[in-house]
Design an enzyme around this catalytic site. Structure first.
Site, PDB file in Angstrom:
ATOM      1  CD  GLU A 123      -5.025  -2.462  -0.039  1.00  0.00           C
ATOM      2  OE1 GLU A 123      -5.738  -1.943   0.847  1.00  0.00           O
ATOM      3  OE2 GLU A 123      -4.161  -1.849  -0.658  1.00  0.00           O
ATOM      4  N   GLY A 263      -2.588  -2.517   9.843  1.00  0.00           N
ATOM      5  CA  GLY A 263      -3.030  -1.585  10.858  1.00  0.00           C
ATOM      6  C   GLY A 263      -4.535  -1.409  10.767  1.00  0.00           C
ATOM      7  CB  ALA A 264      -6.804   0.502   9.861  1.00  0.00           C
ATOM      8  CG  MET A 265      -9.055  -3.112   4.460  1.00  0.00           C
ATOM      9  SD  MET A 265      -7.743  -2.727   3.263  1.00  0.00           S
ATOM     10  CE  MET A 265      -8.741  -2.271   1.855  1.00  0.00           C
ATOM     11  CD  GLU A 266      -7.837   1.480   1.901  1.00  0.00           C
ATOM     12  OE1 GLU A 266      -7.242   1.045   2.910  1.00  0.00           O
ATOM     13  OE2 GLU A 266      -7.315   1.523   0.772  1.00  0.00           O
ATOM     14  CG  ASN A 267     -12.680  -3.102   4.008  1.00  0.00           C
ATOM     15  OD1 ASN A 267     -11.943  -3.571   3.164  1.00  0.00           O
ATOM     16  ND2 ASN A 267     -12.547  -3.360   5.299  1.00  0.00           N
ATOM     17  CD  GLU A 300      -6.939   2.863   6.972  1.00  0.00           C
ATOM     18  OE1 GLU A 300      -7.328   2.608   5.819  1.00  0.00           O
ATOM     19  OE2 GLU A 300      -5.750   2.716   7.338  1.00  0.00           O
ATOM     20  CG  HIS A 303      -7.395   5.139   1.906  1.00  0.00           C
ATOM     21  ND1 HIS A 303      -6.592   5.440   0.825  1.00  0.00           N
ATOM     22  CD2 HIS A 303      -6.614   4.436   2.765  1.00  0.00           C
ATOM     23  CE1 HIS A 303      -5.379   4.951   1.036  1.00  0.00           C
ATOM     24  NE2 HIS A 303      -5.357   4.340   2.208  1.00  0.00           N
ATOM     25  CD  GLU A 322      -2.300   2.915   1.105  1.00  0.00           C
ATOM     26  OE1 GLU A 322      -2.233   3.785   1.998  1.00  0.00           O
ATOM     27  OE2 GLU A 322      -3.261   2.126   1.004  1.00  0.00           O
TER      28      GLU A 322
HETATM   29 ZN   LIG Z   1      -3.788   3.456   3.303  1.00  0.00          ZN
END
Ligand SMILES: [Zn+2]
Length: 871
Positions: A123, A263-267, A300, A303, A322
């Site tokens: 992303e 911060g973090a990624m919701e893959n 996450e 999401h 978001e």
């Molecule tokens: Zn998010």
């Protein structure tokens, strides 16, 4: 002259092809990765249309359609584009073989190396660095992924979805096949390969499905994962209970990565986290950090439905996923802990960051109309203001209808890519069954998405003592770009009213008034025989993200500070009074009687609040941030504001020294409880230490040094904070102790880097140079860069020194960072966005430094922000 090409919302066209499935094959070699992609492509149109795929530094080795190799006239390719001129008009298979080099990729986008492990961040547009693809969120495919690599170098091979197969190959190599049954856009693709250890757990869903939870970390970090696992399980349960949403895959995987821009990624099924937001316990993280980690893990996870199952049609809809998901994580934290305090924390963040963004050159709407680099739009406006819009909808609809609406939205758009308008329309339809039943003006509400800036509301009261009626007039002002149009918004205002003599009991409680015209009046007439002008409490719970100006008096605010039963409004009254005092002091119009009354009100509050209200008390005692003080002045003198705000704390510390001493002895017994217990007491002790250290309390300075070696990171960091403004041997001693204790833990050491960089009384630039050259400093880790360079921007006297050296130094460093990591640089350059608001000397010097960046050879990400700042 700008060379940047912008993307416009109005230019959106549907992609002429569908890609129902994609098979990816990764062969990880010593110094490159070979990627094979087989896409099943279905043309949407009857006539032939060129197939255009995006790329970024990709070396194409072979291209074939339905098994037949294409000749060079049939396609065009460059490292960043692949065009096939006459693809078949019915369903076909496109197979590409290409090479990429993740080992020299420092941008932390696409596939890259972090501490010996390969990881991805796709992303928003990183997938095109992995293979040629449309790389837009409205193309959803089923992904099957095979990964092959050396067994010793990369024993763990992960991708999205469920594991289908794993086996050994010749030459000490192995392979794994992952299959994700849920269609997803390319930005949710993830791959991880490396030497990682696994911590496992289980979760049983409401319908009885067993989910494998797996956290992957570097050796030695296993002991810091329990908090993340517990948080994930709480989030899974909460989403089932509150939204009726269950997890859908067999596995839920989280990987901790040191080098990460976000911060973090919701893959889907494979979250990748900045290690700072996974690895934590009470010894290594503060209470606030533990709560933040809990909420990011939840964010996450949430999401999975709001973002993954339903995604965004294009990046202009970013707030669709978001704003809604931030709202969900805020509600989660609020339900788990203390809703009143959570609201104060969220509003304080919004005012210090989003309101500041709204006032500056990078201000934009929650739904922007154009962008150059989408990475620049991951802002507090998209996230936090976006969440406020959802919160207003919840208030306007009421909780029950709101939930009905959300469920209807999820049912309607599951498995597809939606727009913010799709969301609002289906929310209203689900809530009211028919849009015509909606009790507020939907068109006016949508202006919240389209207009930038913070609306202002002016409030005036008049009191009819004969009829006991309070008349309140409201006026809204929106700073619209469409100055010729009369823009009106729907502004929900929660209010209460207090009788002055009734000992703090409200006479009208929590009513909703909807301001949906430029001017509108409210009559409050349920005041049984009240003779005195009552006290109005408005925007309770911060019911709209606006700035308001009222004709409430200092006495009204003192009354609300002591009596208001809404946490936010009570805290806000104190903030208003403190801003007023500091402003008067800076303007050299010291209002002694206000100071006196406010300090008495604090004393009374300390006496009246029970010990279990420690969290509220420490919030009431916290002074407004510099970003909230600056807008009070036409020309901002940052050093002066900083000094006066410090003087104000010294004053409070001196005046209530005795009360604070007694209070700290009373609550000390509770500080050793395990988080979340004891959090309020620890926070309050930290606040008290700051005041007492500033007031010159020698005993507290010693206590602070001792706290560095305590088993609570919250206490250690509170101690550092309390000692920070002082030029004392204890400050030095505490900092050295902290460093010695934590020098082998990079996550904790970042907080030390930030501390040293932001400490006053240090030879600013020299110290920063030393920190950047420190053997433990890692130029490739955005956390470390943000700690030192971001920390320096908070070293007010050095950064803002009127010789301009601080600004110049910052400019040089940003140019350096930009060469390695444009996304981090373009975020940091916003440090300069307020240059026009400063007093002339600072303004001139800051301007010179911005020009220096502008003249340098910088990335398009950073150029977009610099050009906005210079406008
Ligand atoms: Zn998010």
């Amino acid at each position: 002259m700008s060379t940047n090409k912008s993307t416009k919302l109005s230019d959106y066209v549907e992609y002429p092809f569908l890609i129902p499935s994609i098979y990816l094959d990764f062969d990880i070699c010593v110094d490159l990765v070979e990627v094979q992609s087989s896409m099943i492509i279905e043309p949407k149109l009857k006539e032939s249309s060129r197939l255009i795929l995006q790329g970024n530094q990709i070396k194409l080795l072979s291209i074939s359609i339905n098994g037949k190799e294409l000749n060079s006239e049939e396609y065009y390719n460059s490292p960043d584009e692949l065009i096939i001129f006459n693809p078949p008009i019915s369903k076909f298979e496109l197979k590409l073989i290409s090479q990429i080099d993740p080992f020299r990729n420092t941008s932390l986008e696409g596939l890259y190396l972090s501490s010996g492990m390969l990881t991805t961040q796709c992303e928003a547009e990183g997938f095109r660095s992995i293979c040629y693809h449309p790389d837009r969120p409205d193309i959803l495919s089923n992904f099957t992924v095979r990964v092959e690599a050396d067994r010793d170098l990369y024993p763990i091979l992960l991708s999205n979805g469920n594991k289908k197969y794993s086996g050994n190959l010749n030459n000490n190599r192995h392979e794994i096949v992952w299959d994700d049954p849920f269609p997803k856009p390319s930005y949710l693709f993830a791959l991880v390969a490396g030497k990682l250890n696994t911590v496992s757990d289980k979760y049983v869903t409401k319908s009885g499905r067993l989910i494998d939870i797996k956290i992957y970390v570097e050796t030695g970090d296993e002991k810091y994962t329990q908090h993340a696992i517990t948080s994930l399980k709480k989030a899974m349960k909460w989403d089932e209970d509150v939204y009726g949403l269950e997890y859908d895959l067999d596995e839920y995987k989280i990987v901790a990565v040191r080098h990460f821009n976000m911060g973090a990624m919701e893959n889907k099924g494979l979250n990748i986290f900045n290690s700072k937001l996974v690895l934590a316990d009470a010894e290594t993280a503060t209470d606030d950090e533990l709560e933040r980690i809990e909420s990011v893990i939840a964010h996450e996870y949430f999401h999975n439905w709001t973002g993954n199952r339903i995604t965004c049609r294009d990046w202009f809809q970013l707030s669709l996923k978001e704003g809604l998901t931030v709202f969900r994580d805020q509600s989660f934290t609020s339900d788990l802990h203390n809703s009143g305090i959570k609201r104060i924390e969220d509003v304080s963040f919004l005012r210090n960051f989003q309101f500041t963004e709204d006032k500056g050159p990078t201000s934009h709407a929650v739904k922007p109309k154009e962008y150059v680099a989408i990475d620049n739009f991951y802002t507090t406006t998209i996230y936090e203001k976006g969440a406020e819009l959802i919160r207003m909808l919840e208030l306007l609809l009421g909780k029950e209808k709101f939930m009905r609406g959300i469920n209807f939205y999820i049912k309607t758009f599951d498995g597809s890519a939606a727009t913010t308008e799709d969301f609002i329309n289906s929310l209203i339809k689900g809530a009211y069954l028919d849009k015509a039943n909606c009790t507020f003006n939907l068109t006016k509400f949508l202006n919240w998405y389209y207009e930038r800036g913070t609306p202002k509301v002016y409030v005036n009261q008049s009191w009819d003592s004969k009829k006991s009626i309070l008349n309140v007039s409201f006026e809204q002002k929106i700073n619209s770009d469409k100055s010729n149009e009369n823009i009106e918004m729907v502004i929900p205002i929660l209010y209460s009213c207090y009788g002055r003599e009734k000992g703090g009991e409200p006479i009208v409680e929590d009513k909703l008034f909807i301001l949906d015209k430029n001017k509108k009046n409210l009559q409050i007439n349920a005041l049984n025989g009240e003779k005195d002008f009552p006290v109005l409490s408005i925007f309770r719970r911060f019911s709209s993200p606006v700035i308001w100006e009222t004709d409430l008096s200092i006495d009204d605010y003192l009354f609300l500070f002591l009596n208001d039963n809404d946490c936010f409004s009570r805290w806000d009254s104190g903030q208003i009074l403190m801003r007023e005092i500091i402003k008067n002091n800076i303007n050299k119009h010291v209002n002694y009687s206000l100071e006196y009354s406010f300090i008495n009100a604090i004393k009374e509050t300390i006496k009246s609040l029970e010990i279990n209200d420690s969290l509220l008390l420490s919030n009431l005692l916290t002074i407004p941030g510099l970003a909230e003080l600056e807008p009070l002045f036409e020309k901002v003198d940052p050093i002066n504001i900083y000094k006066e705000s410090l003087n104000f704390q010294v004053l409070i510390g001196n005046k209530i020294h005795q009360e604070l001493r007694v209070l700290s002895e009373n609550i000390l017994v509770n500080i050793n409880q395990q988080w979340p217990m004891g959090r309020g007491e620890r926070k309050l002790i930290g606040t008290i230490w700051s005041y007492l250290a500033l007031a010159g309390d020698e005993g507290v300075k010693k206590d602070c040094v001792e706290a560095i070696v305590s088993s609570s990171m919250t206490m250690a960091r509170s101690a550092l904070r309390a000692l920070k403004p002082l030029d004392s041997p204890e400050t030095e001693e505490a900092s050295n102790l902290f460093y010695d204790l934590w020098k082998e833990n990079p996550v904790v050491l970042d907080s030390w880097f930030a501390y040293e960089a932001s400490r006053p009384h240090k030879q600013g630039i020299n110290v920063i140079e030393k920190l950047l050259a420190h053997s433990k400093f890692d130029w490739k880790a955005p956390n470390a860069i943000r700690a030192v360079i971001g920390g320096f921007s908070k070293n007010i006297e050095s950064f803002h020194s009127i010789d301009g050296q601080g600004y110049l130094f910052m400019a040089e460093k940003i140019i350096e960072v930009d060469k390695i990591n444009p996304i981090t640089a373009s975020r940091m350059v916003k440090i300069f966005s307020k240059w026009k608001t400063y007093i002339d000397k600072n303004k001139e010097e800051m301007y010179k430094s911005i020009l220096k960046i502008n003249k340098a050879n910088i990335s398009s990400n950073t150029r977009e922000v610099v050009e906005l700042i210079l406008k």
